[in-house]
Design a protein around this motif. Structure first.
Motif, PDB file in Angstrom:
ATOM      1  N   ILE A 186      -1.914 -12.879   0.034  1.00 42.49           N
ATOM      2  CA  ILE A 186      -0.523 -12.493  -0.238  1.00 42.49           C
ATOM      3  C   ILE A 186      -0.446 -11.017  -0.595  1.00 42.49           C
ATOM      4  N   LEU A 187      -1.389 -10.547  -1.397  1.00 45.43           N
ATOM      5  CA  LEU A 187      -1.411  -9.122  -1.762  1.00 45.43           C
ATOM      6  C   LEU A 187      -1.600  -8.247  -0.528  1.00 45.43           C
ATOM      7  N   LYS A 188      -2.377  -8.717   0.429  1.00 42.77           N
ATOM      8  CA  LYS A 188      -2.545  -7.966   1.678  1.00 42.77           C
ATOM      9  C   LYS A 188      -1.200  -7.816   2.379  1.00 42.77           C
ATOM     10  N   GLY A 189      -0.409  -8.906   2.367  1.00 40.95           N
ATOM     11  CA  GLY A 189       0.914  -8.841   2.964  1.00 40.95           C
ATOM     12  C   GLY A 189       1.819  -7.856   2.249  1.00 40.95           C
ATOM     13  N   VAL A 190       1.735  -7.836   0.924  1.00 40.74           N
ATOM     14  CA  VAL A 190       2.532  -6.894   0.129  1.00 40.74           C
ATOM     15  C   VAL A 190       2.100  -5.456   0.427  1.00 40.74           C
ATOM     16  N   ILE A 191       0.789  -5.240   0.510  1.00 44.97           N
ATOM     17  CA  ILE A 191       0.254  -3.900   0.797  1.00 44.97           C
ATOM     18  C   ILE A 191       0.686  -3.432   2.182  1.00 44.97           C
ATOM     19  N   ASP A 192       0.632  -4.325   3.153  1.00 44.68           N
ATOM     20  CA  ASP A 192       1.060  -3.965   4.512  1.00 44.68           C
ATOM     21  C   ASP A 192       2.516  -3.512   4.527  1.00 44.68           C
ATOM     22  N   ALA A 193       3.333  -4.136   3.667  1.00 37.89           N
ATOM     23  CA  ALA A 193       4.761  -3.795   3.620  1.00 37.89           C
ATOM     24  C   ALA A 193       5.030  -2.537   2.801  1.00 37.89           C
ATOM     25  N   GLU A 194       4.277  -2.344   1.729  1.00 39.83           N
ATOM     26  CA  GLU A 194       4.552  -1.248   0.791  1.00 39.83           C
ATOM     27  C   GLU A 194       3.719   0.009   1.045  1.00 39.83           C
ATOM     28  N   ALA A 195       2.570  -0.142   1.683  1.00 38.70           N
ATOM     29  CA  ALA A 195       1.665   0.973   2.001  1.00 38.70           C
ATOM     30  C   ALA A 195       1.304   1.830   0.784  1.00 38.70           C
ATOM     31  N   PRO A 196       0.746   1.227  -0.272  1.00 41.90           N
ATOM     32  CA  PRO A 196       0.304   2.029  -1.417  1.00 41.90           C
ATOM     33  C   PRO A 196      -0.992   2.773  -1.086  1.00 41.90           C
ATOM     34  N   GLY A 197      -1.272   3.842  -1.834  1.00 38.15           N
ATOM     35  CA  GLY A 197      -2.515   4.576  -1.639  1.00 38.15           C
ATOM     36  C   GLY A 197      -3.621   4.077  -2.547  1.00 38.15           C
ATOM     37  N   LEU A 198      -3.241   3.253  -3.552  1.00 37.07           N
ATOM     38  CA  LEU A 198      -4.215   2.768  -4.534  1.00 37.07           C
ATOM     39  C   LEU A 198      -3.723   1.446  -5.099  1.00 37.07           C
ATOM     40  N   VAL A 199      -4.647   0.503  -5.270  1.00 33.78           N
ATOM     41  CA  VAL A 199      -4.355  -0.756  -5.964  1.00 33.78           C
ATOM     42  C   VAL A 199      -5.244  -0.799  -7.204  1.00 33.78           C
ATOM     43  N   ILE A 200      -4.620  -0.975  -8.357  1.00 33.56           N
ATOM     44  CA  ILE A 200      -5.383  -1.138  -9.600  1.00 33.56           C
ATOM     45  C   ILE A 200      -5.114  -2.541 -10.119  1.00 33.56           C
ATOM     46  N   ALA A 201      -6.160  -3.334 -10.243  1.00 33.17           N
ATOM     47  CA  ALA A 201      -6.029  -4.718 -10.705  1.00 33.17           C
ATOM     48  C   ALA A 201      -6.922  -4.928 -11.920  1.00 33.17           C
ATOM     49  N   GLY A 202      -6.611  -5.938 -12.716  1.00 31.25           N
ATOM     50  CA  GLY A 202      -7.528  -6.327 -13.787  1.00 31.25           C
ATOM     51  C   GLY A 202      -8.800  -6.886 -13.175  1.00 31.25           C
TER      52      GLY A 202
END
Length: 252
Positions: A104-120
């Motif tokens: 699901i996060l991949k789908g969100v990233i594909d839509a939003e195109a962030p340069g960085l993902v920071i997760a716990g």
């Protein structure tokens, strides 16, 4: 650069967890819920990057039940710009597994195109420590796990990682996935004015089906039990007695 931060709704870390009488899981009735502490650290780090002029927008996303709106509002009150809630379950007892979350996060990233993902680095309820790594594999992005320091240097992220032997500093090309460890920062408290402002910040609601992801469980929880009670200690009269006892128990 956009920074995307996934956040999870979990039992508050100050609450004593109770196991259901039938051993089928953890009792969530009338239990205080809050943001996963490692995710809170990730949100704080993203906000600091924005304050330093190294990011333009901080987007927080949560995957689970509708009640996760509260968790997202907390992140917005801390300073995130907008939020996305992906409703993937109706039952608060259903835990969305790491692979489904990563998809699901991949789908969100594909839509939003962030340069960085920071997760716990992990959630304190299931301790999987898998979502960040799975997301990196799905995206084909660089990853830096267990971060205790993070800096952006041009088109790369410089990350100090906590490893068994001490600290390791690596440089990874952006876009990248970074998972936050405990010592990365100290999250801020949301002020009352910011809590009020957070109510007006955009919170978009989506469904897992919007990303074509099946969230059906792949794992079966066979049984949940309380940890074993700690046994009482033994008093000894001297160092020699202590050494003898340790030898007797095969500990030295």
């Amino acid at each position: 650069m956009k920074v995307l931060v996934p956040v999870k709704r979990v039992i508050d870390y100050n609450v004593k967890v109770r196991v259901k009488a039938d051993g089928s899981g953890v009792d969530l009735a009338n239990v205080k819920m809050s943001m996963n502490p490692f995710d809170e650290i990730a949100v704080e780090e993203a906000i600091r990057l924005k304050e330093a002029g190294k990011a333009e927008e901080v987007i927080v996303v949560s995957i689970g039940v509708k009640q996760a709106q509260e968790t997202l509002r907390t992140a917005l009150a801390m300073g995130a710009d907008r939020a996305i809630l992906v409703v993937a379950a109706d039952d608060v007892h259903q835990d969305i597994e790491p692979l489904a979350v990563a998809k699901i996060l991949k789908g969100v990233i594909d839509a939003e195109a962030p340069g960085l993902v920071i997760a716990g680095k992990q959630a304190i309820d299931n301790d999987m420590n898998a979502t960040g790594q799975m997301l990196s594999a799905l995206m084909g992005w660089s990853q830096a796990t267990f971060a205790s320091e993070l800096d952006i240097d041009g088109d790369a992220a410089v990350v100090t990682r906590e490893v068994d032997g001490g600290l390791q500093t690596i440089k990874v090309k952006l876009p990248a996935i970074v998972t936050a460890d405990l010592r990365l920062n100290e999250p801020r408290y949301a002020s009352l004015p910011n809590i009020m402002k957070a109510k007006k910040k955009p919170l978009e609601e989506k469904a897992a089906a919007d990303y074509g992801v099946d969230v059906s469980p792949r794992l079966e929880i066979v049984k949940t039990t309380e940890p074993a009670a700690r046994q009482a200690g033994e008093m000894v009269g001297s160092v020699d007695d202590l050494v003898a006892k340790l030898k007797e128990k095969g500990l030295v």
